[in-house]
Design a protein around this motif. Structure first.
Motif, PDB file in Angstrom:
ATOM      1  N   TYR A  71      -3.486  37.728   2.381  1.00 45.07           N
ATOM      2  CA  TYR A  71      -2.960  37.255   1.177  1.00 45.07           C
ATOM      3  C   TYR A  71      -3.005  38.205  -0.105  1.00 45.07           C
ATOM      4  O   TYR A  71      -4.157  38.821   0.056  1.00 45.07           O
ATOM      5  N   GLY A 102      -2.785  38.172  -4.036  1.00 42.52           N
ATOM      6  CA  GLY A 102      -2.797  37.272  -5.535  1.00 42.52           C
ATOM      7  C   GLY A 102      -2.694  38.054  -6.472  1.00 42.52           C
ATOM      8  O   GLY A 102      -3.738  38.842  -6.692  1.00 42.52           O
ATOM      9  N   ILE A 121      -0.566  34.339  -8.970  1.00 38.56           N
ATOM     10  CA  ILE A 121      -0.909  33.079  -9.295  1.00 38.56           C
ATOM     11  C   ILE A 121      -1.344  32.710 -10.584  1.00 38.56           C
ATOM     12  O   ILE A 121      -1.460  33.489 -11.524  1.00 38.56           O
ATOM     13  N   GLU A 152      -5.913  30.257 -11.025  1.00 33.87           N
ATOM     14  CA  GLU A 152      -7.080  31.066 -11.117  1.00 33.87           C
ATOM     15  C   GLU A 152      -8.484  30.719 -11.565  1.00 33.87           C
ATOM     16  O   GLU A 152      -9.270  30.744 -11.093  1.00 33.87           O
ATOM     17  N   TYR A 189      -9.417  30.375  -3.307  1.00 35.05           N
ATOM     18  CA  TYR A 189      -7.646  30.592  -2.884  1.00 35.05           C
ATOM     19  C   TYR A 189      -7.659  30.563  -1.307  1.00 35.05           C
ATOM     20  O   TYR A 189      -6.778  29.677  -1.094  1.00 35.05           O
TER      21      TYR A 189
END
Ligand SMILES: Nc1ncnc2c1ncn2[C@@H]1O[C@H](COP(=O)(O)OP(=O)(O)OP(=O)(O)O)[C@@H](O)[C@H]1O
Length: 584
Positions: free
Chosen positions: A214, A216, A256, A261, A528
């Protein structure tokens, strides 16, 4: 016939012969052999040979011993020249008297022992800890100041998501954050390559394809997206292209939200502390980035009805949480410095005297660079020169006043606010402060929050007043940009906490400045990944009644007890030794 009678008769007879035999032995060659034979009586009968076998036993005694014995026997017991069948008890009577000797008893005992051994072995083997196999997850934190790649691992066999996720590796991408590549997006993708190669080494090859990856992006890309969305899209395209070349399971790159966050930072801290799993009081999360700052905590005074946009609800491990969270865009360490300097240079002077920089500090700075951010761009002075001279004067109290100018405390439509008209419920519980909170306070040696706030301010005052040359001499290893800004950063942190979030002299000690918890960095990335991989169950998982070692011990003890019980149940069959030595 009663046993006692049988026993009496038998004992007498055997005793006579034993005695005889003993005398003969002691009178002749074999004291050692006789003692050995006598001691056999005290062994469990099942392991002794039957009377018939005793005959063979004697046949094993070497000639100097056996010969006088065989000679002394009356002929009626001698069935062969070497046989010493001197025991008078006939086999049938013997078996009646001591059924322990029956083959059935021996077989049952052997089977019993084997069954117990098998049971314990199976219990131990079945439950032995298997060689640990791991699963992996990769999260890239594309921040405003830099990008970092985190690799997490957890035990593969914990399919019900109860395994602890831990950070195994951190790779800091060289160069600035991806938002800085707006004018050369391809370089944003290229910048990630070295850390991705490292990730290939850290994650075993067999796991590459199953490992989710991922990316972000936080406040830097939020700001770029606000200022120039097509530039932001191009950066993402370049980043995606670069990441998809690697063998991991790419799950996408996205910005994000500030709320996420904050919430994921809170999850990380409380997950690593094991407060979520154990249903303990949670710790608030204070995150200070380069471009934004987040505050997240659970308060009894906040149910989400007032300012619902600050509310995030979770059900984790069977507990419901109503989290208050807020992300202040532009209130990260770098952007707040810009805002403060924009305030100082509103008139566009050629020289800016800055109380937040050390005396003796001088630098030429560019107005267009200073105002190149949506946080300050609307305030750019019209008739300013291209550059200005930035001069430090190192005055903590003036610095505090200048820092305060970036906060707006005038309006609040809620029951209580932090700043800029944002609701903030009453502070509650302990807090973990990480990222720049830690970097700065750690450098300044101010992480001990049991030190009274006034003393902390006093120390910072002295630090700010220290000459720049001296500071550089004392810390030659520290990056100059960080070093020049620690006075501002420390002052900003104290002002944000006390004036912004309303921490008092007392509640300041509830804050703990942290970098890592149990080996994993505090930050939003772990939370996350836990969320996207559903690694935190909503309900508490069923826990086994006993841990593995406890289970094996209980099974073993029960098995041994059963065996003892089995032996005791055979008591009527037990042989009885008289106190006198006897040979059966
Ligand atoms: N050792 C250090 N000393 C001082 N400041 C540091 C140090 N390391 C990093 N920083 C600064 O701390 C700030 C926060 O860093 P962090 O990596 O958490 O933010 P970011 O992810 O880039 O920002 P954001 O989350 O706002 O996008 C940045 O301004 C960074 O330059």
């Amino acid at each position: 016939m009663p046993n006692s009678v049988l026993k009496g008769r038998s004992t007498r007879k055997t005793h006579t012969h034993t005695h005889d035999y003993y005398n003969r032995l002691s009178g002749h060659e074999g004291k050692t052999s006789s003692l050995f034979l006598l001691s056999l009586c005290y062994l469990p009968r099942s392991i002794l040979p039957s009377p018939f076998h005793f005959h063979s036993l004697f046949s094993l005694i070497p000639p100097p011993l056996s010969l006088p014995l065989s000679l002394s026997l009356s002929p009626q017991f001698s069935r062969s020249p070497v046989s010493v069948n001197f025991i008078e008890v006939d086999n049938r009577e013997m078996k009646e008297m001591n059924p322990w000797h029956t083959p059935v008893t021996i077989i049952i005992t052997v089977i019993g022992v084997m069954a117990i051994v098998a049971l314990v072995t199976v219990a131990v083997l079945q439950n032995r800890p298997l060689p640990q196999k791991y699963k992996y997850g990769i999260v890239m934190d594309a921040g405003s100041s830099h990008t970092a790649l985190y690799i997490y691992e957890w035990p593969a066999e914990k399919d019900n998501n109860t395994g602890r996720v831990e950070q195994t590796h951190l790779c800091k991408v060289k160069g600035p954050g991806i938002s800085s590549y707006a004018s050369a997006p391809v370089k944003a993708g290229e910048s990630l390559r070295l850390c991705m190669e490292e990730a290939k080494q850290w994650v075993p090859g067999k796991r590459h394809h199953q490992t989710p990856l991922y990316l972000g992006a936080t406040a830097g890309m939020r700001l770029l997206n606000m200022a120039n969305s097509s530039a932001s899209d191009k950066v993402f395209q370049a980043v995606e292209g670069a990441l998809q070349k690697f063998p991991f399971s790419y799950q996408g790159a996205k910005i994000i939200s500030g709320q996420d966050e904050g919430a994921f930072g809170w999850i990380t801290v409380n997950y690593l502390d094991e407060r979520l799993k154990q249903g303990l009081e949670t710790r608030g999360a204070l995150d200070l980035g380069g471009a934004s700052t987040q505050i997240s905590f659970v308060s009894d005074n906040y149910d989400g009805s007032e300012s619902p946009s600050n509310s995030v609800t979770f059900r984790l491990y069977g507990n419901d949480y109503n989290l208050y969270t807020h992300s202040f865009l532009c209130y990260g360490k770098d952007q707040s410095l810009r805002m403060m300097q924009a305030h100082q240079s509103q008139a566009g002077p050629a020289t800016v005297l800055d109380p937040c920089f050390h005396p003796g500090y001088t630098a030429t700075k560019n107005y267009s660079v200073l105002y190149d951010s949506p946080c300050v761009s609307d305030r750019k002075p019209k008739d300013a020169p291209d550059t200005f001279t930035h001069i430090g004067i190192g005055d903590f109290l003036q610095c505090q006043a200048a820092v305060k100018s970036v906060f707006n405390f005038t309006s609040c439509k809620y029951s209580r606010c932090s700043f800029n008209g944002v609701l903030q419920p009453l502070l509650q519980g302990p807090y973990g402060a990480f990222s720049a909170y830690y970097f700065v306070m750690n450098f300044l040696n101010l992480t001990d929050t049991s030190v009274p706030l006034e003393d902390v301010k006093e120390k910072l005052k002295r630090y700010c007043a220290t000459n720049w040359d001296q500071i550089m001499q004392q810390h030659p290893e520290v990056k100059l940009k960080y070093l020049a800004e620690y006075c501002f950063s420390g002052t900003y942190i104290l002002t944000l906490l006390t004036e912004g979030y309303n921490f008092t002299s007392e509640s300041y000690s509830d804050i703990k400045f942290i970098k890592k918890i149990k080996g994993s960095d505090a930050g939003w990335t772990l939370g996350y990944m836990l969320n996207l991989t559903n690694m935190i169950p909503a309900e508490a998982p069923d826990t086994p009644l006993l841990p593995h070692p406890g289970y094996v011990s209980v099974v073993s003890v029960i098995a041994v007890l059963l065996f003892i019980l089995f032996i005791v149940s055979l008591r009527p069959l037990w042989p009885r030794c008289s106190k006198q030595p006897q040979i059966v």
